[in-house]
Scaffold this motif. Structure first.
Motif, mmCIF file in Angstrom:
data_model
loop_
_atom_site.group_PDB
_atom_site.id
_atom_site.type_symbol
_atom_site.label_atom_id
_atom_site.label_comp_id
_atom_site.label_asym_id
_atom_site.label_seq_id
_atom_site.Cartn_x
_atom_site.Cartn_y
_atom_site.Cartn_z
ATOM 1 N N SER A 197 4.715 22.072 19.008
ATOM 2 C CA SER A 197 3.926 23.313 19.083
ATOM 3 C C SER A 197 2.493 23.080 18.595
ATOM 4 O O SER A 197 2.270 22.518 17.517
ATOM 5 N N SER A 198 1.531 23.560 19.385
ATOM 6 C CA SER A 198 0.108 23.399 19.035
ATOM 7 C C SER A 198 -0.428 24.608 18.288
ATOM 8 O O SER A 198 -1.505 24.554 17.689
ATOM 9 N N GLY A 199 0.272 25.748 18.405
ATOM 10 C CA GLY A 199 -0.218 26.998 17.815
ATOM 11 C C GLY A 199 -0.977 27.857 18.819
ATOM 12 O O GLY A 199 -1.329 29.000 18.517
ATOM 13 N N MET A 243 -0.245 29.578 21.497
ATOM 14 C CA MET A 243 0.305 30.893 21.864
ATOM 15 C C MET A 243 0.094 31.896 20.730
ATOM 16 O O MET A 243 -0.379 33.014 20.944
ATOM 17 N N GLY A 249 6.866 36.527 16.225
ATOM 18 C CA GLY A 249 7.306 35.180 15.821
ATOM 19 C C GLY A 249 7.073 34.202 16.961
ATOM 20 O O GLY A 249 7.959 33.962 17.766
ATOM 21 N N ALA A 274 5.951 31.115 16.252
ATOM 22 C CA ALA A 274 6.054 29.766 15.671
ATOM 23 C C ALA A 274 7.337 29.078 16.109
ATOM 24 O O ALA A 274 8.364 29.723 16.324
ATOM 25 N N ILE A 283 12.621 35.425 11.453
ATOM 26 C CA ILE A 283 12.529 36.622 12.294
ATOM 27 C C ILE A 283 13.738 37.541 12.075
ATOM 28 O O ILE A 283 13.613 38.763 12.074
ATOM 29 N N PHE A 307 10.165 34.840 20.366
ATOM 30 C CA PHE A 307 10.126 33.932 21.512
ATOM 31 C C PHE A 307 11.456 33.196 21.598
ATOM 32 O O PHE A 307 12.169 33.080 20.608
ATOM 33 N N LYS A 346 19.858 35.506 22.152
ATOM 34 C CA LYS A 346 19.020 35.301 20.963
ATOM 35 C C LYS A 346 18.400 36.620 20.507
ATOM 36 O O LYS A 346 18.313 36.920 19.318
ATOM 37 N N ASN A 352 10.586 31.277 27.248
ATOM 38 C CA ASN A 352 9.867 30.260 28.019
ATOM 39 C C ASN A 352 10.679 28.998 28.161
ATOM 40 O O ASN A 352 11.403 28.593 27.259
ATOM 41 N N ASP A 387 2.195 22.966 23.687
ATOM 42 C CA ASP A 387 0.972 22.172 23.683
ATOM 43 C C ASP A 387 0.248 22.146 25.026
ATOM 44 O O ASP A 387 -0.193 21.099 25.487
ATOM 45 N N LYS A 412 -2.557 31.223 28.138
ATOM 46 C CA LYS A 412 -1.854 31.915 27.050
ATOM 47 C C LYS A 412 -2.629 33.130 26.540
ATOM 48 O O LYS A 412 -2.044 34.088 26.049
HETATM 49 O O1 PMT Z 1 2.332 26.613 20.098
HETATM 50 P P1 PMT Z 1 2.213 26.304 21.570
HETATM 51 O O2 PMT Z 1 1.913 24.838 21.821
HETATM 52 O O3 PMT Z 1 1.244 27.232 22.268
HETATM 53 O O4 PMT Z 1 3.636 26.531 22.261
HETATM 54 C C1 PMT Z 1 4.161 27.822 22.347
HETATM 55 C C2 PMT Z 1 5.674 27.847 22.040
HETATM 56 C C3 PMT Z 1 6.417 27.063 23.110
HETATM 57 C C4 PMT Z 1 5.942 27.234 20.661
HETATM 58 C C5 PMT Z 1 6.095 29.367 22.048
HETATM 59 O O5 PMT Z 1 5.900 29.883 23.342
HETATM 60 C C6 PMT Z 1 7.552 29.542 21.637
HETATM 61 O O6 PMT Z 1 8.463 29.469 22.435
HETATM 62 N N1 PMT Z 1 7.771 29.771 20.314
HETATM 63 C C7 PMT Z 1 9.104 29.861 19.712
HETATM 64 C C8 PMT Z 1 9.701 28.497 19.618
HETATM 65 C C9 PMT Z 1 11.069 28.500 18.957
HETATM 66 O O7 PMT Z 1 11.195 28.018 17.890
HETATM 67 O O8 PMT Z 1 11.980 29.129 19.639
HETATM 68 P P2 PMT Z 1 13.525 29.302 19.141
HETATM 69 O O9 PMT Z 1 14.221 29.668 20.380
HETATM 70 O O10 PMT Z 1 13.979 28.078 18.410
HETATM 71 O O11 PMT Z 1 13.455 30.499 18.107
HETATM 72 C C10 PMT Z 1 13.657 31.841 18.475
HETATM 73 C C11 PMT Z 1 12.794 32.762 17.624
HETATM 74 O O12 PMT Z 1 13.224 32.697 16.267
HETATM 75 C C12 PMT Z 1 11.314 32.444 17.626
HETATM 76 O O13 PMT Z 1 10.597 33.670 17.654
HETATM 77 C C13 PMT Z 1 11.098 31.710 16.309
HETATM 78 O O14 PMT Z 1 9.751 31.902 15.803
HETATM 79 C C14 PMT Z 1 12.134 32.385 15.414
HETATM 80 N N2 PMT Z 1 12.674 31.529 14.343
HETATM 81 C C15 PMT Z 1 13.366 30.398 14.643
HETATM 82 C C16 PMT Z 1 13.928 29.664 13.630
HETATM 83 C C17 PMT Z 1 13.770 30.087 12.287
HETATM 84 N N3 PMT Z 1 14.271 29.391 11.290
HETATM 85 N N4 PMT Z 1 13.087 31.207 12.026
HETATM 86 C C18 PMT Z 1 12.540 31.933 13.015
HETATM 87 O O15 PMT Z 1 11.884 32.962 12.760
#
Ligand code: PMT
Length: 397
Positions: free
Chosen positions: A213-215, A217, A273, A275, A308, A323, A337, A349, A358, A380
């Motif tokens: 992740s680059s940040g 978004m 969220g 990240a 989250i 996300f 989710k 995504n 990224d 984005k």
């Molecule tokens: O940063 P970029 O390079 O622009 O890329 C963007 C992205 C691909 C990172 C972004 O679009 C994205 O998908 N972000 C969420 C990535 C992720 O961790 O997804 P997940 O499916 O593992 O998590 C689901 C959700 O739970 C997310 O909102 C995440 O922030 C949150 N989470 C996950 C784990 C955790 N321990 N705590 C959380 O809050």
């Protein structure tokens, strides 16, 4: 943790060739009067209409006109200038400049900067009404919007060529208002908290587990929320991106630091969220650099807190946007989710080699209680606007 303070908006004004270039002098003056720091870049054609000296006088800084100017590059080089900008506005933007930008050309300093910047790019098109209506210009317009560029105007009215119709440059005051006030103040009075970037989970003092992740978004969401009038806190994992103007940024490294930063915010209206939080961390990171032994090395991983989910289970909970990063079964996994973590809206995504992470652009599937929306591949910054528009659609406010 380190909190970065806000600064005056840094606006890069690009001027391309056209009779309306004289209005750009007034635009720069208005921006300076509004407290912005302004740098001007002119195309070669623009210098035939107005001298660089006029822009230097109103902006208070030397004007750049060429890409390969050794003296200028030894000061603030073109990449540094692209990074410096909080926003780029090209006024006037000629048909030729739009065509070059729509096709990703970087054949002069201004087009190079527009490609190299991560700041929002705005164009104020100005041309004869027939040129504006031409299918080639309209196709370029559509392509630029798809790439996340914002078009300001053109307005309709009497034109310098003697015709009347659409193609006049917006008045400087209208451009300043669109740039500084934002198109809509539909998040005014709200506190928006955004997490962005990846986390780093230490293995030893010099090694860590991380992700791609680059940040981008999350930073785009924070910038968009400010533009719409919100007070914004951005909690960011390690990222080289500049802090968007008006955003309070809190830098963190690990998932647990991110959790603590989120937990410390008592009141928020919207939580996003974005990240990529590490699901696991090393149970006991070594306090000295691990030595190579030649043997297999096993690391014990323990689950990280789910940030989250914790936010969604607060009694005074905000609207929660999350996300889902998936490599397969996008819709099913994202829907599950959303349910499991208690999100109001999930932005799913597909991720993988050259997808999602990224990159400046992405495609999203938005799912909420009884609705869904597909957002095709786009910058984005453009997606960030669509996400907040969807928030308004769901909450109907
Ligand atoms: O940063 P970029 O390079 O622009 O890329 C963007 C992205 C691909 C990172 C972004 O679009 C994205 O998908 N972000 C969420 C990535 C992720 O961790 O997804 P997940 O499916 O593992 O998590 C689901 C959700 O739970 C997310 O909102 C995440 O922030 C949150 N989470 C996950 C784990 C955790 N321990 N705590 C959380 O809050």
């Amino acid at each position: 943790m380190n909190v970065t303070s806000t600064q005056p908006a840094r606006i890069l004004v690009g001027v391309s060739g056209g009779i309306a270039a004289y209005k750009a002098v007034a635009l720069v003056r208005r921006l300076v009067e509004a407290g912005c720091e302004v740098r001007v870049v002119m195309t070669e054609a623009a210098t035939r209409f107005v001298t660089p000296l006029s822009f230097q006088a109103v902006s208070g800084h030397p004007v750049r006109t060429t890409l390969l100017d050794a003296e200028a590059e030894s000061g603030m080089d073109h990449i540094a200038l692209a990074r410096w900008s909080d926003a780029v506005v090209v006024a006037p933007a000629s048909a030729d400049l739009m065509a070059r930008l729509a096709n990703g050309l970087a054949d002069d300093l201004l087009t190079t900067l527009c490609l190299a910047t991560s700041a929002p790019v705005h164009l104020a098109p100005t041309m004869n009404r027939q040129m504006w209506a031409h299918p080639a210009t309209q196709a370029n317009r559509a392509r630029l919007v798809e790439h996340g560029v914002t078009l300001l105007g053109p307005a309709a009215g009497a034109q310098a060529c003697g015709e009347t119709g659409e193609g006049r440059m917006l008045e400087p005051e209208a451009i300043v208002a669109a740039l500084l006030v934002g198109a809509r103040q539909d998040l005014a009075g709200r506190h928006v908290v955004v997490t962005a970037g990846g986390t780093r989970e230490p293995i030893d003092p010099v090694r860590f587990i991380a992700n791609r992740s680059s940040g981008r978004m999350g930073f785009a969401l924070a910038a968009e929320a400010v533009r719409r009038g919100a007070a914004v806190t951005l909690i960011a994992g390690p990222s080289a991106l500049p802090t968007p103007t008006g955003v309070e940024r809190v830098d963190v490294e690990t998932a647990r630091q991110m959790q603590a930063a989120v937990e410390s915010i008592a009141s928020m209206d919207i939580f996003v969220g974005a990240a990529a939080v590490a699901d696991y961390r090393v149970a006991a990171p070594a306090d000295r650099k691990l030595k190579k032994s030649g043997e297999t090395l096993s690391l014990e991983l323990v689950p990280n807190p789910d940030i989250i989910r914790e936010v969604a289970s607060r009694t005074d909970r905000p609207f929660v946007i999350g996300f889902a990063a998936e490599t397969d079964h996008l819709r099913e996994h994202a829907a599950a989710k959303r349910e499991a973590k208690g999100m109001d809206l999930i932005c799913a995504n597909e991720v993988g080699a050259d997808k999602g992470f990224d990159r400046p652009d992405n495609a999203l599937l938005l799912l909420w209680g009884d609705g869904e929306r597909e957002l095709p591949q786009a910058d984005k910054r453009h997606l960030a606007g669509e996400i907040f528009d969807t928030y308004h659609q769901i909450t109907q406010d």
